[in-house]
Design a protein around this motif. Structure first.
Motif, PDB file in Angstrom:
ATOM      1  N   SER A   1      26.150  23.404  25.945  1.00 33.42           N
ATOM      2  CA  SER A   1      25.267  22.354  25.435  1.00 33.42           C
ATOM      3  C   SER A   1      24.146  22.067  26.422  1.00 33.42           C
ATOM      4  CB  SER A   1      26.054  21.077  25.162  1.00 33.42           C
ATOM      5  OG  SER A   1      26.991  21.264  24.117  1.00 33.42           O
TER       6      SER A   1
ATOM      7  N   ARG B   1      32.153  24.184  26.545  1.00 31.24           N
ATOM      8  CA  ARG B   1      31.272  23.623  25.514  1.00 31.24           C
ATOM      9  C   ARG B   1      30.156  22.784  26.158  1.00 31.24           C
ATOM     10  NH1 ARG B   1      36.312  22.894  22.520  1.00 31.24           N
ATOM     11  NH2 ARG B   1      36.244  24.174  20.615  1.00 31.24           N
TER      12      ARG B   1
ATOM     13  N   ASP C   1      23.221  24.252  20.493  1.00 34.33           N
ATOM     14  CA  ASP C   1      23.839  23.232  19.640  1.00 34.33           C
ATOM     15  C   ASP C   1      25.253  23.714  19.302  1.00 34.33           C
ATOM     16  OD1 ASP C   1      24.651  21.435  17.706  1.00 34.33           O
ATOM     17  OD2 ASP C   1      22.697  21.339  16.727  1.00 34.33           O
ATOM     18  N   VAL C   2      26.175  23.423  20.185  1.00 34.05           N
ATOM     19  CA  VAL C   2      27.525  23.961  20.093  1.00 34.05           C
ATOM     20  C   VAL C   2      28.212  23.508  18.812  1.00 34.05           C
ATOM     21  CG1 VAL C   2      29.812  23.985  21.167  1.00 34.05           C
ATOM     22  CG2 VAL C   2      27.759  24.169  22.595  1.00 34.05           C
ATOM     23  N   HIS C   3      28.110  22.229  18.499  1.00 29.35           N
ATOM     24  CA  HIS C   3      28.799  21.705  17.309  1.00 29.35           C
ATOM     25  C   HIS C   3      28.321  22.406  16.044  1.00 29.35           C
ATOM     26  CE1 HIS C   3      30.832  18.921  14.639  1.00 29.35           C
ATOM     27  NE2 HIS C   3      29.692  18.737  13.995  1.00 29.35           N
ATOM     28  N   ALA C   4      27.024  22.543  15.884  1.00 32.14           N
ATOM     29  CA  ALA C   4      26.475  23.178  14.684  1.00 32.14           C
ATOM     30  C   ALA C   4      26.855  24.654  14.620  1.00 32.14           C
ATOM     31  CB  ALA C   4      24.959  23.020  14.654  1.00 32.14           C
ATOM     32  N   CYS C   5      26.769  25.332  15.745  1.00 27.04           N
ATOM     33  CA  CYS C   5      27.060  26.774  15.758  1.00 27.04           C
ATOM     34  C   CYS C   5      28.542  27.055  15.521  1.00 27.04           C
ATOM     35  CB  CYS C   5      26.600  27.390  17.079  1.00 27.04           C
ATOM     36  SG  CYS C   5      24.813  27.447  17.288  1.00 27.04           S
ATOM     37  N   GLU C   6      29.407  26.168  16.044  1.00 23.19           N
ATOM     38  CA  GLU C   6      30.837  26.328  15.767  1.00 23.19           C
ATOM     39  C   GLU C   6      31.147  25.987  14.314  1.00 23.19           C
ATOM     40  OE1 GLU C   6      34.086  25.747  18.882  1.00 23.19           O
ATOM     41  OE2 GLU C   6      32.650  24.161  19.387  1.00 23.19           O
ATOM     42  N   SER C   7      30.508  24.955  13.805  1.00 24.93           N
ATOM     43  CA  SER C   7      30.794  24.514  12.438  1.00 24.93           C
ATOM     44  C   SER C   7      30.480  25.580  11.410  1.00 24.93           C
ATOM     45  CB  SER C   7      30.000  23.235  12.124  1.00 24.93           C
ATOM     46  OG  SER C   7      30.423  22.168  12.952  1.00 24.93           O
TER      47      SER C   7
ATOM     48  N   ASP D   1      36.626  22.474  26.983  1.00 31.44           N
ATOM     49  CA  ASP D   1      35.662  21.372  26.885  1.00 31.44           C
ATOM     50  C   ASP D   1      34.530  21.553  27.897  1.00 31.44           C
ATOM     51  OD1 ASP D   1      37.073  20.191  24.835  1.00 31.44           O
ATOM     52  OD2 ASP D   1      38.130  18.774  26.142  1.00 31.44           O
TER      53      ASP D   1
END
Length: 201
Positions: A51, A47, A56-62, A44
């Motif tokens: 950030s 991440r 954009d961690v969420h978008a790149c992981e998704s 965490d």
């Protein structure tokens, strides 16, 4: 000959992210794959720091472009054992799968603090660090091994330097004059094994 294996020494996590985050961000902006192998207890925090650097961690992981992996299942198995042959095969697979997915490059970063808590792995670690050069050179993919200078002995740091053709110290990447080819390092490790075996009990 081009080199792809880099050893990065840092004094603090702040220094580590100040130096490396722009490298990671550049890769993502260029639509490259980015793989980080980190302490699961710090996932965490990792991440959050990415950030804060503008990723954009969420978008790149998704979308799968950014992959964050735990030490466990990568470097270490469920019983905390390190198997260098398994890890070398894992890196081969990572490079192949990135190419098959259409990525021109995969930028790999491994946090190596797990080595500190697992004594007795020095020989296998050095053999792995020597041999991984061939995997990375074959696939022409860069990897950064991150070490905390406060957790290394002088002798271990010197051995690590000898297994990495590139170093990153104080934010500067340069060719490493202490580097020796994998075959030479493996031969030296064999000589050390023989010398230890010859010592009286």
């Amino acid at each position: 000959m081009e080199h792809f294996h880099l050893c990065a020494f840092f004094d603090s996590r702040e220094q580590e992210y100040d130096v490396l985050a722009p490298f990671f961000r550049e890769g993502l902006e260029q639509n490259e794959k980015v793989l980080h192998i980190v302490n699961p207890d710090m996932m965490d925090d990792h991440r959050a720091r990415l950030s804060e650097s503008g990723i954009d961690v969420h978008a790149c992981e998704s979308c799968g472009q950014l992959e964050l992996a735990s030490w466990y299942g990568a470097y270490l198995d469920s019983e905390m054992r390190f198997d260098r042959e398994r890890m070398l095969a894992t890196l081969q697979q990572v490079c192949r799968e990135a190419a098959e997915a259409g990525y021109a490059r995969v930028r790999i970063m491994g946090n190596m603090d797990w080595t500190v808590a697992n004594t007795g792995l020095e020989r296998e670690l050095l053999a792995y660090e020597a041999e991984v050069n061939e995997v990375l050179s074959h696939h022409r993919q860069p990897a950064i091994c991150v070490y905390d200078t406060a957790k290394l002995s002088g002798a271990m740091m010197m051995d690590l330097l000898r297994t990495h053709p590139l170093t990153l110290v104080n934010g500067v990447v340069q060719e490493n004059p202490f580097y020796i080819p994998a075959s030479a390092m493996l031969a030296e490790l064999e000589r050390r094994d023989l010398a230890c075996a010859a010592q009286p009990a």
